[in-house]
Design a protein around this motif. Structure first.
Motif, PDB file in Angstrom:
ATOM      1  N   ILE A 144       0.853  -1.183   0.000  1.00 60.20           N
ATOM      2  CA  ILE A 144       0.000   0.000   0.000  1.00 60.20           C
ATOM      3  C   ILE A 144       0.891   1.236   0.000  1.00 60.20           C
ATOM      4  CG2 ILE A 144      -1.740   1.294   1.297  1.00 60.20           C
ATOM      5  CD1 ILE A 144      -2.640  -1.516   2.374  1.00 60.20           C
ATOM      6  N   VAL A 145       0.620   2.111  -0.950  1.00 64.24           N
ATOM      7  CA  VAL A 145       1.397   3.337  -1.116  1.00 64.24           C
ATOM      8  C   VAL A 145       0.453   4.520  -0.956  1.00 64.24           C
ATOM      9  CG1 VAL A 145       2.835   4.689  -2.710  1.00 64.24           C
ATOM     10  CG2 VAL A 145       3.022   2.189  -2.678  1.00 64.24           C
ATOM     11  N   THR A 146       0.892   5.509  -0.173  1.00 64.41           N
ATOM     12  CA  THR A 146       0.123   6.734  -0.001  1.00 64.41           C
ATOM     13  C   THR A 146       0.864   7.861  -0.719  1.00 64.41           C
ATOM     14  OG1 THR A 146      -0.665   5.960   2.130  1.00 64.41           O
ATOM     15  CG2 THR A 146      -0.936   8.311   1.669  1.00 64.41           C
ATOM     16  N   MET A 147       0.113   8.611  -1.527  1.00 69.73           N
ATOM     17  CA  MET A 147       0.678   9.677  -2.364  1.00 69.73           C
ATOM     18  C   MET A 147      -0.032  10.990  -2.070  1.00 69.73           C
ATOM     19  SD  MET A 147       0.453   7.699  -5.993  1.00 69.73           S
ATOM     20  CE  MET A 147       1.094   6.036  -6.170  1.00 69.73           C
ATOM     21  N   GLN A 148       0.735  12.078  -2.037  1.00 67.05           N
ATOM     22  CA  GLN A 148       0.149  13.417  -1.930  1.00 67.05           C
ATOM     23  C   GLN A 148       0.328  14.101  -3.278  1.00 67.05           C
ATOM     24  OE1 GLN A 148      -1.416  15.327   0.690  1.00 67.05           O
ATOM     25  NE2 GLN A 148      -1.768  16.664  -1.042  1.00 67.05           N
ATOM     26  N   HIS A 149      -0.787  14.365  -3.963  1.00 67.11           N
ATOM     27  CA  HIS A 149      -0.767  15.044  -5.257  1.00 67.11           C
ATOM     28  C   HIS A 149      -1.006  16.536  -5.049  1.00 67.11           C
ATOM     29  CE1 HIS A 149      -0.921  11.235  -7.395  1.00 67.11           C
ATOM     30  NE2 HIS A 149      -2.056  10.902  -6.792  1.00 67.11           N
ATOM     31  N   THR A 150      -0.214  17.346  -5.749  1.00 66.27           N
ATOM     32  CA  THR A 150      -0.398  18.793  -5.737  1.00 66.27           C
ATOM     33  C   THR A 150      -0.489  19.281  -7.169  1.00 66.27           C
ATOM     34  OG1 THR A 150       0.890  19.006  -3.704  1.00 66.27           O
ATOM     35  CG2 THR A 150       0.572  21.012  -4.997  1.00 66.27           C
ATOM     36  N   GLY A 151      -1.611  19.953  -7.491  1.00 63.46           N
ATOM     37  CA  GLY A 151      -1.792  20.537  -8.812  1.00 63.46           C
ATOM     38  C   GLY A 151      -1.590  22.039  -8.725  1.00 63.46           C
ATOM     39  N   ARG A 152      -0.814  22.578  -9.646  1.00 65.12           N
ATOM     40  CA  ARG A 152      -0.544  24.020  -9.686  1.00 65.12           C
ATOM     41  C   ARG A 152      -0.840  24.549 -11.087  1.00 65.12           C
ATOM     42  NH1 ARG A 152       2.929  24.936  -5.224  1.00 65.12           N
ATOM     43  NH2 ARG A 152       3.949  23.014  -4.556  1.00 65.12           N
ATOM     44  N   ASN A 153      -1.226  25.817 -11.145  1.00 65.55           N
ATOM     45  CA  ASN A 153      -1.390  26.429 -12.458  1.00 65.55           C
ATOM     46  C   ASN A 153      -0.039  26.933 -12.958  1.00 65.55           C
ATOM     47  OD1 ASN A 153      -0.875  28.942 -11.265  1.00 65.55           O
ATOM     48  ND2 ASN A 153      -2.984  29.672 -11.448  1.00 65.55           N
ATOM     49  N   GLN A 154      -0.037  27.555 -14.113  1.00 67.65           N
ATOM     50  CA  GLN A 154       1.195  28.011 -14.746  1.00 67.65           C
ATOM     51  C   GLN A 154       1.944  29.051 -13.913  1.00 67.65           C
ATOM     52  OE1 GLN A 154      -1.887  28.439 -15.974  1.00 67.65           O
ATOM     53  NE2 GLN A 154      -2.202  30.649 -15.887  1.00 67.65           N
ATOM     54  N   ASP A 155       1.274  29.698 -12.969  1.00 63.23           N
ATOM     55  CA  ASP A 155       1.915  30.692 -12.109  1.00 63.23           C
ATOM     56  C   ASP A 155       2.424  30.086 -10.805  1.00 63.23           C
ATOM     57  OD1 ASP A 155       1.256  32.739 -13.971  1.00 63.23           O
ATOM     58  OD2 ASP A 155      -0.758  32.863 -13.098  1.00 63.23           O
ATOM     59  N   GLY A 156       2.196  28.786 -10.611  1.00 61.86           N
ATOM     60  CA  GLY A 156       2.626  28.124  -9.387  1.00 61.86           C
ATOM     61  C   GLY A 156       1.587  28.126  -8.282  1.00 61.86           C
ATOM     62  N   THR A 157       0.424  28.703  -8.535  1.00 62.19           N
ATOM     63  CA  THR A 157      -0.651  28.725  -7.543  1.00 62.19           C
ATOM     64  C   THR A 157      -1.225  27.325  -7.373  1.00 62.19           C
ATOM     65  OG1 THR A 157      -1.204  30.987  -8.165  1.00 62.19           O
ATOM     66  CG2 THR A 157      -2.886  29.761  -6.959  1.00 62.19           C
ATOM     67  N   VAL A 158      -1.337  26.871  -6.124  1.00 63.49           N
ATOM     68  CA  VAL A 158      -1.914  25.549  -5.861  1.00 63.49           C
ATOM     69  C   VAL A 158      -3.416  25.605  -6.116  1.00 63.49           C
ATOM     70  CG1 VAL A 158      -2.313  23.759  -4.119  1.00 63.49           C
ATOM     71  CG2 VAL A 158      -0.113  24.963  -4.187  1.00 63.49           C
ATOM     72  N   VAL A 159      -3.870  24.728  -7.011  1.00 60.06           N
ATOM     73  CA  VAL A 159      -5.294  24.670  -7.364  1.00 60.06           C
ATOM     74  C   VAL A 159      -5.952  23.361  -6.934  1.00 60.06           C
ATOM     75  CG1 VAL A 159      -5.046  26.309  -9.265  1.00 60.06           C
ATOM     76  CG2 VAL A 159      -4.820  23.847  -9.723  1.00 60.06           C
ATOM     77  N   ALA A 160      -5.156  22.368  -6.536  1.00 62.60           N
ATOM     78  CA  ALA A 160      -5.726  21.092  -6.092  1.00 62.60           C
ATOM     79  C   ALA A 160      -4.729  20.347  -5.215  1.00 62.60           C
ATOM     80  CB  ALA A 160      -6.100  20.222  -7.288  1.00 62.60           C
ATOM     81  N   LEU A 161      -5.266  19.720  -4.179  1.00 61.33           N
ATOM     82  CA  LEU A 161      -4.489  18.836  -3.305  1.00 61.33           C
ATOM     83  C   LEU A 161      -5.311  17.575  -3.082  1.00 61.33           C
ATOM     84  CD1 LEU A 161      -3.478  21.467  -0.600  1.00 61.33           C
ATOM     85  CD2 LEU A 161      -1.906  20.330  -2.188  1.00 61.33           C
ATOM     86  N   ALA A 162      -4.651  16.426  -3.063  1.00 66.56           N
ATOM     87  CA  ALA A 162      -5.360  15.174  -2.790  1.00 66.56           C
ATOM     88  C   ALA A 162      -4.377  14.138  -2.282  1.00 66.56           C
ATOM     89  CB  ALA A 162      -6.053  14.653  -4.047  1.00 66.56           C
ATOM     90  N   THR A 163      -4.818  13.361  -1.323  1.00 65.45           N
ATOM     91  CA  THR A 163      -4.046  12.225  -0.838  1.00 65.45           C
ATOM     92  C   THR A 163      -4.700  10.977  -1.414  1.00 65.45           C
ATOM     93  OG1 THR A 163      -3.456  13.386   1.179  1.00 65.45           O
ATOM     94  CG2 THR A 163      -3.249  10.988   1.211  1.00 65.45           C
ATOM     95  N   ARG A 164      -3.879  10.111  -1.991  1.00 66.75           N
ATOM     96  CA  ARG A 164      -4.390   8.911  -2.658  1.00 66.75           C
ATOM     97  C   ARG A 164      -3.674   7.691  -2.127  1.00 66.75           C
ATOM     98  NH1 ARG A 164      -4.026   6.789  -8.806  1.00 66.75           N
ATOM     99  NH2 ARG A 164      -1.981   7.738  -8.782  1.00 66.75           N
ATOM    100  N   SER A 165      -4.414   6.631  -1.880  1.00 68.12           N
ATOM    101  CA  SER A 165      -3.835   5.348  -1.477  1.00 68.12           C
ATOM    102  C   SER A 165      -4.055   4.340  -2.594  1.00 68.12           C
ATOM    103  CB  SER A 165      -4.498   4.827  -0.202  1.00 68.12           C
ATOM    104  OG  SER A 165      -4.252   5.715   0.856  1.00 68.12           O
ATOM    105  N   CYS A 166      -2.987   3.597  -2.904  1.00 69.20           N
ATOM    106  CA  CYS A 166      -3.038   2.606  -3.987  1.00 69.20           C
ATOM    107  C   CYS A 166      -2.457   1.284  -3.516  1.00 69.20           C
ATOM    108  CB  CYS A 166      -2.206   3.080  -5.181  1.00 69.20           C
ATOM    109  SG  CYS A 166      -2.756   4.613  -5.898  1.00 69.20           S
ATOM    110  N   LEU A 167      -3.012   0.212  -4.037  1.00 70.59           N
ATOM    111  CA  LEU A 167      -2.446  -1.113  -3.845  1.00 70.59           C
ATOM    112  C   LEU A 167      -1.557  -1.370  -5.050  1.00 70.59           C
ATOM    113  CD1 LEU A 167      -2.482  -3.615  -1.998  1.00 70.59           C
ATOM    114  CD2 LEU A 167      -4.357  -4.507  -3.413  1.00 70.59           C
ATOM    115  N   MET A 168      -0.259  -1.611  -4.788  1.00 65.32           N
ATOM    116  CA  MET A 168       0.744  -1.716  -5.848  1.00 65.32           C
ATOM    117  C   MET A 168       1.405  -3.096  -5.834  1.00 65.32           C
ATOM    118  SD  MET A 168       0.787   1.437  -7.131  1.00 65.32           S
ATOM    119  CE  MET A 168       2.314   1.457  -8.059  1.00 65.32           C
ATOM    120  N   TRP A 169       1.853  -3.512  -7.028  1.00 67.29           N
ATOM    121  CA  TRP A 169       2.611  -4.752  -7.163  1.00 67.29           C
ATOM    122  C   TRP A 169       4.059  -4.549  -6.721  1.00 67.29           C
ATOM    123  CZ3 TRP A 169       0.555  -9.286  -7.907  1.00 67.29           C
ATOM    124  CH2 TRP A 169      -0.583  -9.440  -8.675  1.00 67.29           C
ATOM    125  N   THR A 170       4.660  -5.616  -6.174  1.00 66.36           N
ATOM    126  CA  THR A 170       6.122  -5.667  -6.108  1.00 66.36           C
ATOM    127  C   THR A 170       6.554  -6.221  -7.462  1.00 66.36           C
ATOM    128  OG1 THR A 170       6.209  -7.916  -5.226  1.00 66.36           O
ATOM    129  CG2 THR A 170       6.149  -6.098  -3.604  1.00 66.36           C
TER     130      THR A 170
END
Length: 187
Positions: A144-170
């Motif tokens: 299980i991997v936890t990821m923090q995604h950050t979306g920014r516009n062309q000026d660097g302004t944060v427009v989205a944040l999300a934490t996502r958990s995924c089940l991943m293969w070895t």
């Protein structure tokens, strides 16, 4: 004696050789590093058509996405890009680099927020930080991997944040499963 014409482009026989194939894929559980910033490029410039199509396809009748005249009188003075489109694009931008072919399942999204607006014509750039990972106690060869995604516009302004958990293969477990699949299709 007649001379044979020489072909303009002579054909040379080449022995068939085994070519090395490199498949584009995401990273396996053990390849993902905590604390590293994965910058996903290229960015995605969002168009009016993207926003209107996504909004109508998902049956979202919100005037903030569809009605330019009404939105002009609202606090941002123009239509906003649908936040669900923004979220889907932020996650989507990470796929090629992190999870393409190496994910088993998305387990969940939490802590989703939209600190700034995204408008038609803005370009969305996403970065991901791996904030945690652990091997599964009940699923050998998976983690299980936890990821923090950050979306920014062309000026660097944060427009989205999300934490996502995924089940991943070895890597080893996925290779073992794939070899088993190939053996079944060869029979």
């Amino acid at each position: 004696m007649t001379e044979e014409p020489v072909p303009e482009h002579p054909v040379t026989e080449h022995p068939v050789t085994e070519q090395r194939v490199i498949e584009q894929r995401g990273l396996y559980f053990e390849e993902l590093e905590e604390g590293v910033v994965y910058a996903h490029r290229p960015g995605r410039t969002v168009t009016e058509a993207d926003n209107v199509l996504f909004t109508t396809m998902t049956m979202n009748t919100q005037g903030l996405h569809l009605d330019a005249a009404w939105s002009a009188g609202q606090p941002f003075g123009q239509r906003l890009v649908n936040s669900m489109f923004t979220l889907a694009t932020v996650v989507g931008q990470s796929v090629t680099q992190l999870t393409q072919g190496t994910i088993i399942a998305q387990l969940g999204l939490t802590d989703v927020s939209f600190p700034g607006p995204l408008f038609h014509g803005d370009t969305l750039y996403t970065e991901t930080v791996i904030t945690g990972k652990r091997l599964s106690g009940s699923r050998p060869g998976q983690g299980i991997v936890t990821m923090q995604h950050t979306g920014r516009n062309q000026d660097g302004t944060v427009v989205a944040l999300a934490t996502r958990s995924c089940l991943m293969w070895t890597k080893e477990a996925h290779a073992r499963i794939q070899r088993g699949s190939e053996a079944r299709t060869d029979s």
